[in-house]
Write an enzyme that holds these catalytic residues in place. Sequence first.
Site, short mmCIF file in Angstrom:
data_model
loop_
_atom_site.label_atom_id
_atom_site.label_comp_id
_atom_site.label_asym_id
_atom_site.label_seq_id
_atom_site.Cartn_x
_atom_site.Cartn_y
_atom_site.Cartn_z
NE ARG A 92 16.85 26.12 -30.19
CZ ARG A 92 16.91 24.91 -30.71
NH1 ARG A 92 17.84 24.61 -31.60
NH2 ARG A 92 16.06 23.96 -30.34
CG ASP A 95 23.68 14.03 -30.36
OD1 ASP A 95 22.44 14.07 -30.39
OD2 ASP A 95 24.40 14.96 -29.91
CD GLU A 115 26.29 21.38 -31.26
OE1 GLU A 115 25.96 20.46 -32.02
OE2 GLU A 115 25.78 21.53 -30.13
CG HIS A 164 23.70 23.80 -31.92
ND1 HIS A 164 23.76 23.25 -33.18
CD2 HIS A 164 23.08 22.87 -31.15
CE1 HIS A 164 23.21 22.05 -33.16
NE2 HIS A 164 22.81 21.79 -31.96
NE ARG A 201 17.09 21.93 -37.92
CZ ARG A 201 17.02 21.38 -36.71
NH1 ARG A 201 18.10 21.28 -35.99
NH2 ARG A 201 15.88 20.96 -36.24
#
Length: 290
Positions: free
Chosen positions: A95, A203, A262, A158, A72
């Site tokens: 990832r 978002d 991102e 990201h 994270r």
Amino acid sequence: MTDDSLQKFTIPGHLTLNSTESGQTKATVQTEWSHAEIHLHGAHVTSFQKNGEAPLLFLSKLSQFTPGKAIRGGVPIIFPWFGGREGYQAHGFARTAEWTLEETAKNADGSISLRFLLPEDLAPCRVEYLVTVGKALTLELVTTNSTQEAFAYEDCLHTYFHVGSIHDVTVHGLQGTTYIDQLDGNARKAQQQENIIFSREEDRIYLNTPSVLEIRDVGLQRKILLETSGSRSAVVWNPWIEKSARMADFGDEEYLEMVCVESGNVADNRIQLPPGGTATLKLTLKTLIL
Ligand code: TA6
């Protein structure tokens, strides 16, 4: 990769490779201008910091360094899909994969490069990732379609940026573009203001974006330049209060000290790679004092 097999990649005074307490392998890079850390798990850059400056990247204090779990913070590699997919893990498998380290080098300009390879049994194509640490941080995700069929995919770096306070952060360069608002039924909206401010969860998937974006951080008295090539989308995200509380690997207050901007190719900008084709997503991150 075992510790012994990795030692051939070390560069005295600049690059070491060690096992972490959670059993992962981490490369630690030191240049005359900066320091960085990259986990082979996800080929995940977890830290980049220029000498005398605050860290550039945010890393959650609650991040879990466990198999099958994305770290994270830092720069997760999103591939070959962005977002959720029924029956699969969100944001693809890159990832959480154990990438192999293929090559390291000290470059003529004093920067240090590391080249990683996604295990080829995971994807119907070859995916390499080149990390270059120096005065700036440069990331290149290179996808080559080694099949006889066209290959459609999304990719995204990201990036979680460390900021002084989200209340004093603005994002610039997206005025006039269209974004998909993931918090409003994926409605498509025009970015009318010159800057993006944060006072709630945001978002947004911006489409057909310019090659340079800027984050202005008054709290840390700096701006961050995102210089890209091969990137037609930008995703802007801050989880704010409620979503932060729902994420087990993210502190309730950590939304205050991070923002995601991102860089990649998402949604309408997904890539259709012809047989034998190659596409490179490149991101260079620089900091300037305000
Ligand atoms: O990039 C924004 C986003 O798609 C958000 O919707 C949020 O889910 C974030 O990615 C993090 O996703 P993750 O799967 O890492 O929790």
